[in-house]
Design an enzyme around this catalytic site. Sequence first.
Site, mmCIF file in Angstrom:
data_model
loop_
_atom_site.group_PDB
_atom_site.id
_atom_site.type_symbol
_atom_site.label_atom_id
_atom_site.label_comp_id
_atom_site.label_asym_id
_atom_site.label_seq_id
_atom_site.Cartn_x
_atom_site.Cartn_y
_atom_site.Cartn_z
ATOM 1 N N LYS A 1 22.804 -21.150 -8.275
ATOM 2 C CA LYS A 1 22.516 -19.783 -8.743
ATOM 3 C C LYS A 1 23.489 -19.388 -9.852
ATOM 4 O O LYS A 1 23.104 -18.817 -10.877
ATOM 5 C CB LYS A 1 22.604 -18.786 -7.583
ATOM 6 C CG LYS A 1 21.508 -18.959 -6.537
ATOM 7 C CD LYS A 1 20.127 -18.684 -7.102
ATOM 8 C CE LYS A 1 19.016 -18.908 -6.109
ATOM 9 N NZ LYS A 1 17.683 -18.921 -6.699
ATOM 10 N N SER B 1 21.504 -14.343 -6.244
ATOM 11 C CA SER B 1 21.891 -14.041 -4.866
ATOM 12 C C SER B 1 23.296 -13.468 -4.825
ATOM 13 O O SER B 1 24.151 -13.822 -5.666
ATOM 14 C CB SER B 1 21.862 -15.352 -4.073
ATOM 15 O OG SER B 1 22.512 -15.210 -2.843
ATOM 16 N N TYR C 1 24.168 -24.750 -3.068
ATOM 17 C CA TYR C 1 23.096 -23.772 -3.314
ATOM 18 C C TYR C 1 23.621 -22.625 -4.176
ATOM 19 O O TYR C 1 23.024 -22.263 -5.191
ATOM 20 C CB TYR C 1 22.543 -23.219 -1.987
ATOM 21 C CG TYR C 1 21.725 -21.966 -2.187
ATOM 22 C CD1 TYR C 1 20.475 -22.024 -2.790
ATOM 23 C CD2 TYR C 1 22.224 -20.702 -1.826
ATOM 24 C CE1 TYR C 1 19.737 -20.867 -3.028
ATOM 25 C CE2 TYR C 1 21.501 -19.548 -2.054
ATOM 26 C CZ TYR C 1 20.253 -19.631 -2.650
ATOM 27 O OH TYR C 1 19.533 -18.485 -2.899
HETATM 28 P P1 NAD Z 1 10.989 -19.450 -0.103
HETATM 29 O O1 NAD Z 1 11.460 -20.838 0.169
HETATM 30 O O2 NAD Z 1 10.152 -18.777 0.908
HETATM 31 O O3 NAD Z 1 10.217 -19.410 -1.513
HETATM 32 C C1 NAD Z 1 10.541 -20.254 -2.577
HETATM 33 C C2 NAD Z 1 9.253 -20.962 -3.004
HETATM 34 O O4 NAD Z 1 9.541 -21.829 -4.101
HETATM 35 C C3 NAD Z 1 8.654 -21.820 -1.897
HETATM 36 O O5 NAD Z 1 7.308 -21.417 -1.662
HETATM 37 C C4 NAD Z 1 8.733 -23.250 -2.426
HETATM 38 O O6 NAD Z 1 7.630 -24.025 -2.014
HETATM 39 C C5 NAD Z 1 8.777 -23.010 -3.931
HETATM 40 N N1 NAD Z 1 9.445 -24.073 -4.708
HETATM 41 C C6 NAD Z 1 10.667 -24.622 -4.503
HETATM 42 N N2 NAD Z 1 10.927 -25.542 -5.444
HETATM 43 C C7 NAD Z 1 9.857 -25.571 -6.282
HETATM 44 C C8 NAD Z 1 9.527 -26.312 -7.442
HETATM 45 N N3 NAD Z 1 10.343 -27.252 -7.924
HETATM 46 N N4 NAD Z 1 8.339 -26.086 -8.043
HETATM 47 C C9 NAD Z 1 7.481 -25.161 -7.549
HETATM 48 N N5 NAD Z 1 7.735 -24.427 -6.459
HETATM 49 C C10 NAD Z 1 8.911 -24.628 -5.825
HETATM 50 O O7 NAD Z 1 12.293 -18.585 -0.436
HETATM 51 P P2 NAD Z 1 12.422 -17.006 -0.637
HETATM 52 O O8 NAD Z 1 13.259 -16.485 0.476
HETATM 53 O O9 NAD Z 1 11.134 -16.401 -0.937
HETATM 54 O O10 NAD Z 1 13.355 -16.995 -1.925
HETATM 55 C C11 NAD Z 1 12.838 -16.837 -3.237
HETATM 56 C C12 NAD Z 1 13.993 -16.927 -4.225
HETATM 57 O O11 NAD Z 1 14.966 -15.944 -3.926
HETATM 58 C C13 NAD Z 1 14.727 -18.275 -4.179
HETATM 59 O O12 NAD Z 1 15.080 -18.619 -5.505
HETATM 60 C C14 NAD Z 1 15.958 -17.967 -3.367
HETATM 61 O O13 NAD Z 1 17.034 -18.818 -3.698
HETATM 62 C C15 NAD Z 1 16.245 -16.539 -3.778
HETATM 63 N N6 NAD Z 1 17.011 -15.785 -2.771
HETATM 64 C C16 NAD Z 1 16.545 -15.696 -1.493
HETATM 65 C C17 NAD Z 1 17.291 -15.001 -0.541
HETATM 66 C C18 NAD Z 1 16.837 -14.914 0.893
HETATM 67 O O14 NAD Z 1 17.654 -14.581 1.749
HETATM 68 N N7 NAD Z 1 15.585 -15.175 1.209
HETATM 69 C C19 NAD Z 1 18.494 -14.381 -0.911
HETATM 70 C C20 NAD Z 1 18.921 -14.484 -2.220
HETATM 71 C C21 NAD Z 1 18.181 -15.185 -3.163
HETATM 72 C C1 WQD Z 2 23.966 -13.090 8.357
HETATM 73 C C2 WQD Z 2 25.032 -12.844 9.429
HETATM 74 C C3 WQD Z 2 26.123 -14.847 10.172
HETATM 75 C C4 WQD Z 2 22.592 -16.653 12.022
HETATM 76 C C5 WQD Z 2 22.556 -16.375 3.550
HETATM 77 C C6 WQD Z 2 22.920 -17.163 2.326
HETATM 78 C C7 WQD Z 2 22.833 -16.301 1.125
HETATM 79 C C8 WQD Z 2 21.480 -15.592 1.024
HETATM 80 C C9 WQD Z 2 21.091 -14.944 2.302
HETATM 81 C C10 WQD Z 2 20.068 -16.881 -0.373
HETATM 82 C C11 WQD Z 2 26.296 -13.659 9.215
HETATM 83 C C12 WQD Z 2 25.337 -14.225 11.296
HETATM 84 C C13 WQD Z 2 23.461 -15.818 11.351
HETATM 85 C C14 WQD Z 2 22.766 -16.847 13.430
HETATM 86 C C15 WQD Z 2 24.625 -15.328 13.379
HETATM 87 N N1 WQD Z 2 20.428 -16.516 0.766
HETATM 88 N N2 WQD Z 2 24.450 -15.161 12.017
HETATM 89 N N3 WQD Z 2 23.768 -16.174 14.040
HETATM 90 O O1 WQD Z 2 24.921 -15.986 5.597
HETATM 91 O O2 WQD Z 2 24.742 -13.562 4.837
HETATM 92 O O3 WQD Z 2 23.458 -15.289 3.674
HETATM 93 O O4 WQD Z 2 21.234 -15.852 3.386
HETATM 94 O O5 WQD Z 2 20.609 -16.661 -1.426
HETATM 95 O O6 WQD Z 2 23.061 -17.119 0.037
HETATM 96 O O7 WQD Z 2 24.248 -17.655 2.470
HETATM 97 O O8 WQD Z 2 22.785 -14.651 5.949
HETATM 98 O O9 WQD Z 2 21.234 -14.400 7.837
HETATM 99 O O10 WQD Z 2 22.515 -16.566 7.576
HETATM 100 O O11 WQD Z 2 23.728 -14.500 8.263
HETATM 101 O O12 WQD Z 2 25.528 -14.751 13.990
HETATM 102 O O13 WQD Z 2 22.039 -17.605 14.079
HETATM 103 O O14 WQD Z 2 24.496 -13.279 10.689
HETATM 104 O O15 WQD Z 2 27.342 -15.366 10.649
HETATM 105 O O16 WQD Z 2 27.387 -12.879 9.639
HETATM 106 P P1 WQD Z 2 24.106 -14.885 5.061
HETATM 107 P P2 WQD Z 2 22.475 -15.087 7.439
#
Ligand code: NAD
Ligand code: WQD
Length: 336
Positions: free
Chosen positions: A152, A124, A148
């Site tokens: 990562k 991330s 979190y």
């Molecule tokens: P999500 O929660 O929708 O998907 C993650 C899945 O992993 C879920 O279905 C959950 O049930 C499963 N899971 C969690 N722990 C587990 C375990 N111990 N064993 C088996 N399954 C397990 O999240 P997502 O948004 O699809 O994210 C996928 C990956 O990408 C995650 O690693 C997340 O940290 C990373 N990521 C997401 C974002 C985002 O904004 N969505 C941003 C950066 C990184």
């Molecule tokens: C985006 C912008 C908020 C909600 C997070 C995690 C990051 C990654 C992605 C997994 C910011 C603003 C948000 C609301 C708002 N996930 N906001 N009102 O914070 O960039 O990243 O998700 O890895 O690790 O930290 O994403 O969508 O929460 O926020 O004003 O109700 O929207 O302040 O500027 P963020 P976000």
Amino acid sequence: MTILVTGGAGYIGSHAAVELLNSGYEIVVLDNLSNSQTESINRVKELTGKDFPFYQYDLLDRVDIESLFEKYEFEAIIHFAGLKAVGESVQVPLKYYHNNLTGTINLCEVMAKHNVKKLVFSSSATVYGNPDRVPIDESFPLSATNPYGRTKLMIEEILRDLNVSDPSWRIAILRYFNPIGAHESGRIGENPSGIPNNLMPYISQVAIGKRDKVSVFGNDYETKDGTGVRDFIHVVDLVKGHLKALEYINKNEGVETFNLGTGTGYSVLDLINTFKSVNSQEIPYQIVERRPGDIGVCYANPEKAEKLLGWRAEKDLIEMCKDTWKWQSQNPNGFE
Ligand code: NAD
Ligand code: WQD
């Protein structure tokens, strides 16, 4: 070629499953459904017209993982499984460290034992902490501001150590910026449980009438309208980067890290206003205090991915808003 997709019932994993199947890969999906439903698996099958095995297994259970590696010959693993809620990780850090770190270590141990050494890992942009400047490239200093993010960062380091110990590992670490949007069919999408933490699901729940208004966290950042700026990327573009990463590790040993972002920053108000005009929906909002731990501006320099993977995001903010609304309006209660 069979790919194991961990976390494949989740938001990004389900979109990746569609893309993999449509590109001719065989897949096996493992997910403990802690943050997802089997209905997403059904929808992936329906969308692609293809069947594949799904196992409700937990990465914390090594015996289950072992059994999969004995049953299938995996070419590579795409590892999405993990917990991802920043706020919750501050409340229950041990749960996050245990799930994300132990789950990944278990997976890698079983992979090594079965001589499967190709891994694509979901990292991330949060690993850049509070960057000095933008756009952010992969060489920027790394830090974490919450448990979190620290999981990562630690997993990235574990994977680099693993490769030092055995250079035949082939690992792509993908640092996602802000994935939003949904499959263009509107059949799969993001389905947060409870009150959404992230901006886009909050906006779409306001549009559908589940929430009254969006709280905009701060309008005193040094940005054009004072609200936070992020690199929003369409989830379908994002998952295409994973297929390119698979091709890359097929040809190259070692660990390589890539930003997956568009390279363009949009503000919170840009997203609200685009959603509103593209979908003709009112999105009431109110400016409130900054959210603790938030940074002002974050967007990628995505050149490395373009150069080495031949990947570039193609969908614009309008498509991200249109596809999110298609999913939300056709599925007001998500997969339930
Ligand atoms: P999500 O929660 O929708 O998907 C993650 C899945 O992993 C879920 O279905 C959950 O049930 C499963 N899971 C969690 N722990 C587990 C375990 N111990 N064993 C088996 N399954 C397990 O999240 P997502 O948004 O699809 O994210 C996928 C990956 O990408 C995650 O690693 C997340 O940290 C990373 N990521 C997401 C974002 C985002 O904004 N969505 C941003 C950066 C990184
Ligand atoms: C985006 C912008 C908020 C909600 C997070 C995690 C990051 C990654 C992605 C997994 C910011 C603003 C948000 C609301 C708002 N996930 N906001 N009102 O914070 O960039 O990243 O998700 O890895 O690790 O930290 O994403 O969508 O929460 O926020 O004003 O109700 O929207 O302040 O500027 P963020 P976000």
